[in-house]
Write a protein that holds these residues in place. Sequence first.
Motif, short mmCIF file in Angstrom:
data_model
loop_
_atom_site.label_atom_id
_atom_site.label_comp_id
_atom_site.label_asym_id
_atom_site.label_seq_id
_atom_site.Cartn_x
_atom_site.Cartn_y
_atom_site.Cartn_z
N ARG A 187 16.20 62.03 64.50
CA ARG A 187 15.95 60.57 64.48
C ARG A 187 14.79 60.12 64.69
NH1 ARG A 187 20.03 61.81 62.55
NH2 ARG A 187 22.30 61.12 63.07
N ILE A 188 14.22 59.01 64.56
CA ILE A 188 13.14 58.46 64.87
C ILE A 188 13.04 57.84 66.09
CG2 ILE A 188 11.23 56.56 64.02
CD1 ILE A 188 12.43 57.08 61.00
N GLU A 189 12.33 58.05 67.08
CA GLU A 189 12.09 57.40 68.31
C GLU A 189 10.96 56.41 68.40
OE1 GLU A 189 14.73 58.05 70.43
OE2 GLU A 189 15.79 59.60 69.18
N GLY A 190 10.84 55.92 69.37
CA GLY A 190 9.74 55.05 69.75
C GLY A 190 9.71 53.60 69.72
N THR A 191 9.04 52.91 70.23
CA THR A 191 9.12 51.31 69.85
C THR A 191 8.04 50.91 68.80
OG1 THR A 191 9.60 51.06 72.29
CG2 THR A 191 8.66 49.00 71.13
N MET A 192 8.59 50.11 67.85
CA MET A 192 7.77 49.63 66.70
C MET A 192 8.09 48.29 66.56
SD MET A 192 8.68 52.91 63.85
CE MET A 192 8.13 54.38 64.23
N GLY A 217 8.13 44.54 64.21
CA GLY A 217 8.28 43.81 62.87
C GLY A 217 8.99 44.72 61.99
N GLU A 218 8.42 44.95 60.63
CA GLU A 218 9.09 45.45 59.57
C GLU A 218 9.24 46.90 59.93
OE1 GLU A 218 6.92 43.21 59.46
OE2 GLU A 218 7.36 41.40 57.94
N LEU A 219 8.41 47.57 60.57
CA LEU A 219 8.52 48.93 60.80
C LEU A 219 9.79 49.07 61.64
CD1 LEU A 219 4.69 49.91 61.65
CD2 LEU A 219 6.07 50.18 59.53
N ASP A 220 9.91 48.18 62.65
CA ASP A 220 11.28 48.60 63.23
C ASP A 220 12.51 48.44 62.48
OD1 ASP A 220 12.60 48.85 66.12
OD2 ASP A 220 13.34 46.97 65.48
N ASP A 221 12.48 47.46 61.51
CA ASP A 221 13.65 47.49 60.67
C ASP A 221 13.56 48.86 59.80
OD1 ASP A 221 14.31 44.93 61.43
OD2 ASP A 221 13.03 43.97 59.82
N LEU A 222 12.57 49.28 59.16
CA LEU A 222 12.60 50.50 58.57
C LEU A 222 13.07 51.70 59.25
CD1 LEU A 222 11.59 51.94 56.04
CD2 LEU A 222 9.32 52.28 56.63
N LYS A 223 12.72 51.76 60.84
CA LYS A 223 13.14 52.81 61.52
C LYS A 223 14.51 52.89 61.49
CE LYS A 223 13.37 52.23 66.04
NZ LYS A 223 13.15 51.96 67.48
N LYS A 224 15.31 51.59 61.75
CA LYS A 224 16.66 51.57 61.98
C LYS A 224 17.33 51.80 60.50
CE LYS A 224 16.69 47.86 65.40
NZ LYS A 224 16.84 46.32 65.43
N GLY A 225 16.86 51.62 59.56
CA GLY A 225 17.39 51.87 58.07
C GLY A 225 17.38 53.63 57.90
N ILE A 226 16.13 54.07 58.31
CA ILE A 226 16.19 55.42 58.27
C ILE A 226 17.36 56.26 59.15
CG2 ILE A 226 14.72 57.51 58.37
CD1 ILE A 226 12.22 55.70 57.36
N ASN A 227 17.32 55.87 60.35
CA ASN A 227 18.32 56.38 61.34
C ASN A 227 19.66 56.36 60.51
OD1 ASN A 227 16.15 57.28 63.06
ND2 ASN A 227 16.38 55.43 64.26
N ALA A 228 19.90 55.21 60.15
CA ALA A 228 21.25 54.83 59.43
C ALA A 228 21.57 55.89 58.33
CB ALA A 228 21.45 53.44 59.21
N MET A 229 20.67 55.94 57.56
CA MET A 229 20.88 57.03 56.43
C MET A 229 20.81 58.30 56.78
SD MET A 229 17.69 57.65 53.36
CE MET A 229 16.86 58.59 54.70
N ALA A 230 20.38 58.81 57.74
CA ALA A 230 20.35 60.19 58.21
C ALA A 230 21.74 60.23 58.73
CB ALA A 230 19.59 60.28 59.38
N MET A 231 22.51 59.50 59.49
CA MET A 231 23.84 59.53 59.72
C MET A 231 24.82 59.68 58.56
SD MET A 231 23.99 56.75 63.16
CE MET A 231 25.51 57.12 63.42
N SER A 232 24.49 58.83 57.65
CA SER A 232 25.48 58.80 56.63
C SER A 232 25.24 60.15 55.72
CB SER A 232 25.05 57.87 55.62
OG SER A 232 25.34 56.53 56.28
N LEU A 233 24.17 60.70 55.82
CA LEU A 233 24.02 61.96 55.07
C LEU A 233 24.48 63.09 55.77
CD1 LEU A 233 20.11 61.74 53.97
CD2 LEU A 233 22.08 61.78 52.38
#
Length: 934
Positions: free
Chosen positions: A223-228, A230-246
């Motif tokens: 999973r992606i860790e760390g504080t980001m 604006g849009e980078l934080d939204d992108l981090k949440k989307g990637i983590n959700a995709m990894a869980m689905s996969l």
Amino acid sequence: MIRSRYGLRARVITLTLAPTLIIGLLLSALFSFNRYHDLETQVINAGASIIEPLAIASEDALRNDSRESARRIISYAHRKNSKFVRSIAIFDAKNELFVTSNFHPNFEEMMYPRDKPIPALSSSQLDENTLILRTPILAESRLVEGNWNEPNAPILGYIAIELDLTSLRLQQYQEIFSACLVLIMGLILSGVFAFRLMHDVTKPISHMKDVVDRIRRGHLDVRIEGTMHGELDDLKKGINAMAMSLSEYHVEMQHSIDQATSDLRETLEQLEIQNVELDIAKKRAQEAARVKSEFLANMSHELRTPLNGVIGFTRQMLKTQLTNSQQDYLQTIEKSANNLLNIINDILDFSKLEAGKLALENIPFEFQDTLEEVINLQATSAHEKGLEITLKVDSKIPSGLVGDPLRIQQILTNLMGNSIKFTEHGNIDISVEMRSQREDSIELQFMVRDTGIGISERQQAQLFQAFSQADASISRRYGGTGLGLVITQKLVSQMGGEISLTSRLHQGSTFWFTIRVHTTDMPMSDSLLETSGLADKQLLLIEPNMQAASIVQQTLTSTGLKVTYRSSMPTESGHYDYVLLNLSPSKEVDIVEIETWIHSALQMSSNIIIGTPSTELALADQLMQRFPVQCITKPIARKKLLQTLLSHQPQSVEVVELPPMPNQDKLPLTVMAVDDNPANLKLITALLQERVESVISCKNGLDAVKEAQVRHFDIILMDIQMPHMDGVTACKEIKKIELNSQTPVVAVTAHAMSGERDRLLKAGMDDYLTKPIEEHILQQVLVHWNPHASTDEVQKLELPAPQSSQETDSVPVMYEVNSDLIIDWQNALRQAANKPDLAHEMLQMLVDYIPQVNQVIEQALEDDQFPAEDLLHHVHKLHGSCSYSGVPRLKKVCATLEQALRSGATVADVEPELFEMQDEMEKVIEAARAHLTA
């Protein structure tokens, strides 16, 4: 990996630094350019401010010729501006140095050219680090009166100043350096901002890219860790959700894969078993195809051999006295056997092509004659259906080519046969054009057009497949193996070309193919035609077919004839040197109408030539018996037509007849003649006995060497092909004998192919004679090589090398050989030095030798293993005898057969020619007996 890791960083740096760099470069360049030229302008203006007052102040000094006064003025100006002034000089009106402020090593650089007048305006000359300014010194009256443009106004001289630009250049370089320094500082400042942007944006993106890459490789628990922000934080949440689905999908998919793998393993086992079975079946099919090809090749050959015997003996029987029924039966047998032979030949050629064993020949041949031979063979079939055949050959194509004429004829025969088979009315037009030429090879394009039933697009796809035709119903109607176009396609491919067609149903077809052949300079014609006598002659051409008329007219016009064309017999009268009346094969023969045409033609010209279809030979004989006309068979061959026209011309060159020589002293020479052919040897001996004192004859090379060991000869005439020892070997052995080491040896041979002369001369021969020997040429050789004569006593002839070697059958232009005669007695007399007794003896020797040759041919036909070399020896020997006996038809058959055997043909390949030779030999025997007993 490196490219994706640093791609974003590189783009940020580029987009940040590029504008700064571009703007900086533009501003620096603009500043440097303007500053550079401003400095130069300042120096020029400074120099002008110095030189112009000096020019005004120097006027009185030049007017009064006061050098000291002028020197003080320019010396003061030089000292005041010594930082950049090198020298100041004043020149008078004659372009001579008046005074200078400083010694100059070369005043020529400061002067105006001496051959030009002094300009009325100031000028400058810039040369690297030196600037020279020149200003004319004018009389004060010009300044007061304003006569600046007056061409004759007085010019007292001019002043020149040389400025040193070293300090200027240094200042210019300093300005450029300052601009570059400002540019570098701007780039450094932009780089600082770019690296700060990369730290805030690209580093988080790179981290997310690495996590996505690990997920792609199967690490679904990352999973992606760390504080980001604006849009980078939204992108981090989307990637983590995709990894869980996969991760959830992966567990479910793995279960499905395990089940599918089990099913696939069972399927693969079944496919492997089937592949093994298919591989076994494929090998069996390949072996069966190989056995089939070998069987077809062997059986085709075995069938063709006895079938040639059937055809040959059928032809022999047709020459005997038969009833009409018997003759009809035999003709049917011959036609059926020929059809069967064609089918077997197709199968044999197809088998050889499939096995890759069909080798192409590479021999010289006469191109147009080769094509016309095919046209003439197919003409009867076409004319029986009322079709017109035309042949058009591009005039740019050389007459002599090198290739495989037999296979070219086979290709053309197949295409023409198809066109004739599927065409009920109209034309069969054959044309040949030269597409390209490269060094000694050319590419030819053949086109065969017909007006037949045409071929649909669906049927065209099946044409070049073995054992298939356009339609099954056509196959039943017209017959054939379905191999013709397949063989044609493979032959064209082997000749480096391609074949295709264009066709529309019920509108005819056009087959075209290309081949590549080599060119040769050697003449190929059976006789050289001199057509200059036809120039400016008037000829009336009557031809109902437009295409045929165009080709004949083009042929005649190229010889200088003036041709008038009519599609039918003209009603108006006129006078012509020739009238060529061609009959159409598509019309029923009306003898009354033809006779009317002939009567009309005879009123226009006394030389009437009638072109008759090949199916109307009886009509041609009938017309020639009843009217003073000549008939030639259509389609009209170019050479035959020109020979017919020339036969009406008076002989432009008389037949060369040497004057009787009894009163002429014989040359004091001892000559040895060597030839294994008794007829040739007898003739050469007879010709030599009239010209030299002593002649020794030898039948082979061994006897010649023995004779050369015991006596000296002045000249030796040596045949090339002889048993026991050939002529080249005998020549080398004779040259080793001291008694005859310097004796000239002249080669005498009928094998005069291209390059043969050079080969024999390199092999040791001193000169070269072609059979049949002409008396005047023999006399030239004897005079040229006479060792007892000198140029002071007799003018020795220079024997020029021929421009190109001629074929065996070539005949000098002054002798017209009638190839339609079985025995051409006039030619025989000429070859025998116009001695009837010798000509009769030569003919009798030929007749006596023919049975021996016939026996060898019978052995060759019965034995498939008969050596081709033995057959070639007897054919060559018979060919030499024919050259001196006046039998043109037999000679031509011998030449064709000899050429084929020399090209590597087997006895089986030349069986039809052997039967033809037997027929011609029998005709020669019958004609010779009738002539000799007359």
